[in-house]
Design a protein around this motif. Sequence first.
Motif, PDB file in Angstrom:
ATOM      1  N   ILE A 192      13.496 -41.268   9.603  1.00 41.12           N
ATOM      2  CA  ILE A 192      12.885 -42.491  10.145  1.00 41.12           C
ATOM      3  C   ILE A 192      12.214 -43.283   9.025  1.00 41.12           C
ATOM      4  CG2 ILE A 192      11.056 -43.373  11.651  1.00 41.12           C
ATOM      5  CD1 ILE A 192      11.626 -41.024  13.535  1.00 41.12           C
ATOM      6  N   PHE A 193      11.465 -42.567   8.183  1.00 37.85           N
ATOM      7  CA  PHE A 193      10.740 -43.217   7.083  1.00 37.85           C
ATOM      8  C   PHE A 193      11.715 -43.928   6.150  1.00 37.85           C
ATOM      9  CE2 PHE A 193       8.059 -43.685   3.419  1.00 37.85           C
ATOM     10  CZ  PHE A 193       6.774 -43.751   3.927  1.00 37.85           C
ATOM     11  N   GLY A 198      13.499 -47.741   3.123  1.00 31.68           N
ATOM     12  CA  GLY A 198      14.531 -47.647   2.104  1.00 31.68           C
ATOM     13  C   GLY A 198      14.334 -46.503   1.138  1.00 31.68           C
ATOM     14  N   LYS A 199      13.300 -45.689   1.346  1.00 33.30           N
ATOM     15  CA  LYS A 199      13.052 -44.538   0.468  1.00 33.30           C
ATOM     16  C   LYS A 199      12.428 -43.417   1.285  1.00 33.30           C
ATOM     17  CE  LYS A 199       8.610 -46.531  -0.930  1.00 33.30           C
ATOM     18  NZ  LYS A 199       7.829 -47.058  -2.054  1.00 33.30           N
ATOM     19  N   GLY A 200      12.572 -42.204   0.790  1.00 32.99           N
ATOM     20  CA  GLY A 200      12.006 -41.054   1.481  1.00 32.99           C
ATOM     21  C   GLY A 200      10.505 -40.989   1.312  1.00 32.99           C
ATOM     22  N   PRO A 201       9.804 -40.293   2.192  1.00 38.22           N
ATOM     23  CA  PRO A 201       8.346 -40.216   2.087  1.00 38.22           C
ATOM     24  C   PRO A 201       7.867 -39.408   0.892  1.00 38.22           C
ATOM     25  CG  PRO A 201       9.144 -38.791   3.849  1.00 38.22           C
ATOM     26  CD  PRO A 201      10.316 -39.598   3.382  1.00 38.22           C
ATOM     27  N   PHE A 202       8.710 -38.526   0.377  1.00 35.20           N
ATOM     28  CA  PHE A 202       8.315 -37.675  -0.747  1.00 35.20           C
ATOM     29  C   PHE A 202       9.302 -37.839  -1.897  1.00 35.20           C
ATOM     30  CE2 PHE A 202       6.961 -35.631   3.229  1.00 35.20           C
ATOM     31  CZ  PHE A 202       5.582 -35.652   3.043  1.00 35.20           C
ATOM     32  N   GLN A 203       9.616 -39.052  -2.196  1.00 26.24           N
ATOM     33  CA  GLN A 203      10.651 -39.361  -3.180  1.00 26.24           C
ATOM     34  C   GLN A 203      10.157 -39.098  -4.591  1.00 26.24           C
ATOM     35  OE1 GLN A 203      13.259 -42.725  -2.324  1.00 26.24           O
ATOM     36  NE2 GLN A 203      12.724 -43.559  -4.323  1.00 26.24           N
ATOM     37  N   ALA A 204      11.015 -38.502  -5.423  1.00 23.17           N
ATOM     38  CA  ALA A 204      10.703 -38.249  -6.823  1.00 23.17           C
ATOM     39  C   ALA A 204      11.972 -38.389  -7.645  1.00 23.17           C
ATOM     40  CB  ALA A 204      10.101 -36.849  -6.985  1.00 23.17           C
ATOM     41  N   ASP A 205      11.810 -38.278  -8.968  1.00 18.37           N
ATOM     42  CA  ASP A 205      12.955 -38.453  -9.859  1.00 18.37           C
ATOM     43  C   ASP A 205      13.853 -37.227  -9.904  1.00 18.37           C
ATOM     44  OD1 ASP A 205      12.015 -40.933 -10.521  1.00 18.37           O
ATOM     45  OD2 ASP A 205      11.002 -40.279 -12.348  1.00 18.37           O
ATOM     46  N   ASN A 206      13.334 -36.083  -9.473  1.00 18.41           N
ATOM     47  CA  ASN A 206      14.081 -34.845  -9.621  1.00 18.41           C
ATOM     48  C   ASN A 206      13.683 -33.874  -8.524  1.00 18.41           C
ATOM     49  OD1 ASN A 206      11.572 -33.466 -10.638  1.00 18.41           O
ATOM     50  ND2 ASN A 206      11.877 -34.981 -12.253  1.00 18.41           N
ATOM     51  N   VAL A 207      14.396 -32.756  -8.462  1.00 20.11           N
ATOM     52  CA  VAL A 207      14.190 -31.789  -7.390  1.00 20.11           C
ATOM     53  C   VAL A 207      12.801 -31.174  -7.441  1.00 20.11           C
ATOM     54  CG1 VAL A 207      14.951 -29.561  -6.485  1.00 20.11           C
ATOM     55  CG2 VAL A 207      16.631 -31.279  -7.122  1.00 20.11           C
ATOM     56  N   VAL A 208      12.342 -30.773  -8.628  1.00 18.62           N
ATOM     57  CA  VAL A 208      11.025 -30.138  -8.737  1.00 18.62           C
ATOM     58  C   VAL A 208       9.926 -31.087  -8.270  1.00 18.62           C
ATOM     59  CG1 VAL A 208       9.310 -29.245 -10.359  1.00 18.62           C
ATOM     60  CG2 VAL A 208      11.676 -28.526 -10.546  1.00 18.62           C
ATOM     61  N   GLY A 209      10.022 -32.363  -8.695  1.00 23.21           N
ATOM     62  CA  GLY A 209       9.031 -33.337  -8.258  1.00 23.21           C
ATOM     63  C   GLY A 209       9.046 -33.531  -6.758  1.00 23.21           C
ATOM     64  N   GLY A 226       5.522 -50.239   2.182  1.00 17.67           N
ATOM     65  CA  GLY A 226       6.339 -51.413   2.420  1.00 17.67           C
ATOM     66  C   GLY A 226       7.014 -51.432   3.764  1.00 17.67           C
ATOM     67  N   GLY A 227       6.652 -50.500   4.651  1.00 21.25           N
ATOM     68  CA  GLY A 227       7.226 -50.457   5.983  1.00 21.25           C
ATOM     69  C   GLY A 227       6.394 -51.247   6.979  1.00 21.25           C
ATOM     70  N   PRO A 228       6.847 -51.316   8.217  1.00 21.54           N
ATOM     71  CA  PRO A 228       6.120 -52.073   9.241  1.00 21.54           C
ATOM     72  C   PRO A 228       4.802 -51.399   9.605  1.00 21.54           C
ATOM     73  CG  PRO A 228       7.934 -50.863  10.219  1.00 21.54           C
ATOM     74  CD  PRO A 228       8.079 -50.720   8.740  1.00 21.54           C
ATOM     75  N   ALA A 229       3.791 -52.215   9.833  1.00 19.68           N
ATOM     76  CA  ALA A 229       2.474 -51.693  10.180  1.00 19.68           C
ATOM     77  C   ALA A 229       2.391 -51.472  11.685  1.00 19.68           C
ATOM     78  CB  ALA A 229       1.387 -52.667   9.727  1.00 19.68           C
ATOM     79  N   SER A 230       2.398 -50.236  12.101  1.00 23.61           N
ATOM     80  CA  SER A 230       2.289 -49.891  13.507  1.00 23.61           C
ATOM     81  C   SER A 230       1.448 -48.635  13.624  1.00 23.61           C
ATOM     82  CB  SER A 230       3.677 -49.642  14.121  1.00 23.61           C
ATOM     83  OG  SER A 230       3.562 -48.960  15.353  1.00 23.61           O
ATOM     84  N   LEU A 231       0.293 -48.753  14.244  1.00 26.88           N
ATOM     85  CA  LEU A 231      -0.605 -47.613  14.365  1.00 26.88           C
ATOM     86  C   LEU A 231       0.056 -46.477  15.126  1.00 26.88           C
ATOM     87  CD1 LEU A 231      -3.406 -46.516  13.787  1.00 26.88           C
ATOM     88  CD2 LEU A 231      -4.190 -47.524  15.933  1.00 26.88           C
ATOM     89  N   ALA A 232       0.767 -46.805  16.204  1.00 24.07           N
ATOM     90  CA  ALA A 232       1.388 -45.773  17.024  1.00 24.07           C
ATOM     91  C   ALA A 232       2.503 -45.057  16.259  1.00 24.07           C
ATOM     92  CB  ALA A 232       1.943 -46.386  18.306  1.00 24.07           C
ATOM     93  N   LEU A 233       3.345 -45.831  15.551  1.00 23.08           N
ATOM     94  CA  LEU A 233       4.439 -45.225  14.801  1.00 23.08           C
ATOM     95  C   LEU A 233       3.908 -44.442  13.604  1.00 23.08           C
ATOM     96  CD1 LEU A 233       7.450 -44.848  14.594  1.00 23.08           C
ATOM     97  CD2 LEU A 233       7.618 -47.054  13.412  1.00 23.08           C
ATOM     98  N   ASP A 234       2.907 -45.004  12.918  1.00 25.48           N
ATOM     99  CA  ASP A 234       2.274 -44.299  11.802  1.00 25.48           C
ATOM    100  C   ASP A 234       1.709 -42.958  12.267  1.00 25.48           C
ATOM    101  OD1 ASP A 234       2.464 -45.190   9.220  1.00 25.48           O
ATOM    102  OD2 ASP A 234       0.842 -46.640   9.376  1.00 25.48           O
ATOM    103  N   SER A 235       1.049 -42.990  13.407  1.00 24.15           N
ATOM    104  CA  SER A 235       0.430 -41.783  13.948  1.00 24.15           C
ATOM    105  C   SER A 235       1.481 -40.725  14.267  1.00 24.15           C
ATOM    106  CB  SER A 235      -0.377 -42.134  15.201  1.00 24.15           C
ATOM    107  OG  SER A 235      -0.937 -40.977  15.772  1.00 24.15           O
ATOM    108  N   LEU A 236       2.583 -41.150  14.882  1.00 25.61           N
ATOM    109  CA  LEU A 236       3.647 -40.203  15.228  1.00 25.61           C
ATOM    110  C   LEU A 236       4.258 -39.596  13.969  1.00 25.61           C
ATOM    111  CD1 LEU A 236       5.569 -38.791  17.158  1.00 25.61           C
ATOM    112  CD2 LEU A 236       6.992 -40.873  17.166  1.00 25.61           C
TER     113      LEU A 236
END
Length: 739
Positions: A192-193, A198-209, A226-236
């Motif tokens: 969903i994130f 357009g990017k993962g929540p835990f995005q890094a340059d490499n696997v270890v990161g 940079g995603g939409p501001a929604s308290l309900a969606l953020d909370s979920l």
Amino acid sequence: RFFIESLAGSGGMGHVYRARDESTGGTVALKVLRDGVDGASERFAREISALAALSHVNVVRHVAHGETSAGPYLAMEWLDGHDLSTELKLRRALTVEQTLTVARQIAAGLGHAHARGLVHRDVKPSNVFFVDGDRERVKVIDFGLARDGDAKSETTKTGIIVGTPGYMAPEQIRTTDKLTAAADVFAIACVIFKCLTGKGPFQADNVVGTLARVLFEPPPRLSESGGPASLALDSLLEEMLSKDASQRPRDGAAVEARLHALMTAGVPPPPRSASSLGRGERRIISLVLAGAHGQIPTVDPEETLVRAPHDALDTSAARAALAPYGGELAPLPDGSFVVAFGGEGAATDHAARAAHCALLLHSLLPSARVALATGRAEVGQRLVGEAIDRAANLLREAQTGAHVSIDDVTAGLLGARFEVVRADIGFSLRRPLAAPLAARTLLGKVSACVGRERDIGRVLGALDACIEEAEPSAIVITAPAGTGKSRLRHEVLRAIETSERDVQVWIARGDPIGAGSAFGFIGPALRRAVGISEGESLPLRRQRLRSRVAETARKKGFDDVEFARIAEFVGEITDVPFDDTERVQLRTARRDPAVMGDQTRRAFVDLLRAECATRPLVLILEDAHWSDAPSIAYVDYALRALAGSPFFVLALARPEIDETFPNLFGDRGATTIRLAGLSRRASEQLVRTALGSEVSSLVVARVVERAAGNAFYLEELVRAVAEGKGDELPDTVLAMAQG
């Protein structure tokens, strides 16, 4: 039953063919296992078993399976269209309405699997298929990693990683035996994130990161990414991305219900502004990463990993040895581990501690590769951020047994404290320097010393008076980190070396590792002065100490008994203990701390008096704020006791010396110089000298304004301009500024 029409594609496990089902006339996807692929048979059997047990509109449909002379096969419904990964490459991100529509179908399909005890374990965009390109017709595919939630995990051995790093739940990474549907819930949130940002929540340059971020970093909010501001969606999403599996929705069905409720309540409007300060303060940390040869994967963090077990590095000895350094050690699931340094204080101190730590690990773990990097991280999350990415990239290129690899930011912060050599990638950290011998270089050469002529003149004038009058004298120079104390010391030493002053120079140097250890400040300086090198045997150290004391003490008129006393008690200060079997005075002192204190102090002063009788003695106390009380007390005593001797002390320290050692040497008539920042004129001169006369006045003015008289800032900003980084503020400057 199946007539193969064409090869549709090939993967790591085998081939997929487009085939016609002769019993129905329909088209199927026929998957045939390739021989000789490690673990493929088990994974293929798992996929067959999982799909045979499932029947849901949002799960790819099982048609048949069996054996052929070429190996086992699996027939599934044929799907025309493309996957979510392809969709995101075309569009970068989906709207909230589109995302919730897709996510609800993913959750529904997985909920069906969860109800039958199956955990997918590899939910990601490439395993979400849009039939005929329609986002209203979603199929979850590739159940090759699916398993019964009650089955024992393969990840009970260190080093086996099963899943895709950017979508794996913490418990899946940490080799937890029992894996529940909550692991898939975590992955749905990651999908969903990515759909929304357009990017993962835990995005890094490499696997270890990536793995480190999943384990240690709090889930980001949509509005901060940079995603939409929604308290309900953020909370979920925050709930679904919880590190604790028990705090997430229990399974796909629960997620589907929550998403349905969100859609029923109405899609939140797009944000008015994407700007956000975020939730936490970001600081610069230094981080050491140690790993065995070949352990850092080079695959994309979104590529599925099914890795064989390997032996983890033994950290038991490392943990005990690292205790004095104050770093936070944490193991990673691939068998490597990180040690982080940060918090309050100067970034140069954190980098120095990390460098000592890295060199120690290199000596303790000869089979490991060690890298050290510095970068930004959120306060309280010291094991993640840019530094882990940089360290992992350095580690991948390092060779077992080679020197410690460090990045350019760390190299800039270490300055002249360590021997650092430029390497093919980053820099190579060799060893700490016992005493500073050179000034920092700027653009490959020692920069011009500007704006310090008056201060240098005061120090040299006081030294000349000390020599001429044969009386002890001291100057204390204080200034914040980066202001130019070390450069001033370098220029004073250079002036002494190039003049006719016949003096000897001893250098004591403090560091944050040994701060406070009794005689940890002057002990090493005395060892260097008498010619003792690190690593020498005790008999050789005793011989060197005796020889030097005998050479100077006898010139002062000390007899053999006195010279032996001086050597033995100076040995107590310098960690060169002598045998006391036939030495009553030494044996008695070792039984009484007060007697030992009197004797060592007396021996210290006798040695200095003898040295001063040979040649005037200059004792430089660099980074005196890291000194210890006994060392300072002995130098203070020497300034009083050595009347009639040309003994000169130059102490350099940060302003906090006033708290640690108030009125340092003030009772001995010491002069205190509080070093001011460089003047604007001196700063401009340094910039033009370094960058050349053709540099524009606008660039010069901008650099000088930002540096505000701090010599370290000035040099780093000049370096940034020379490297074409324009107005970008170097991390070395940010690191120093945060202190």
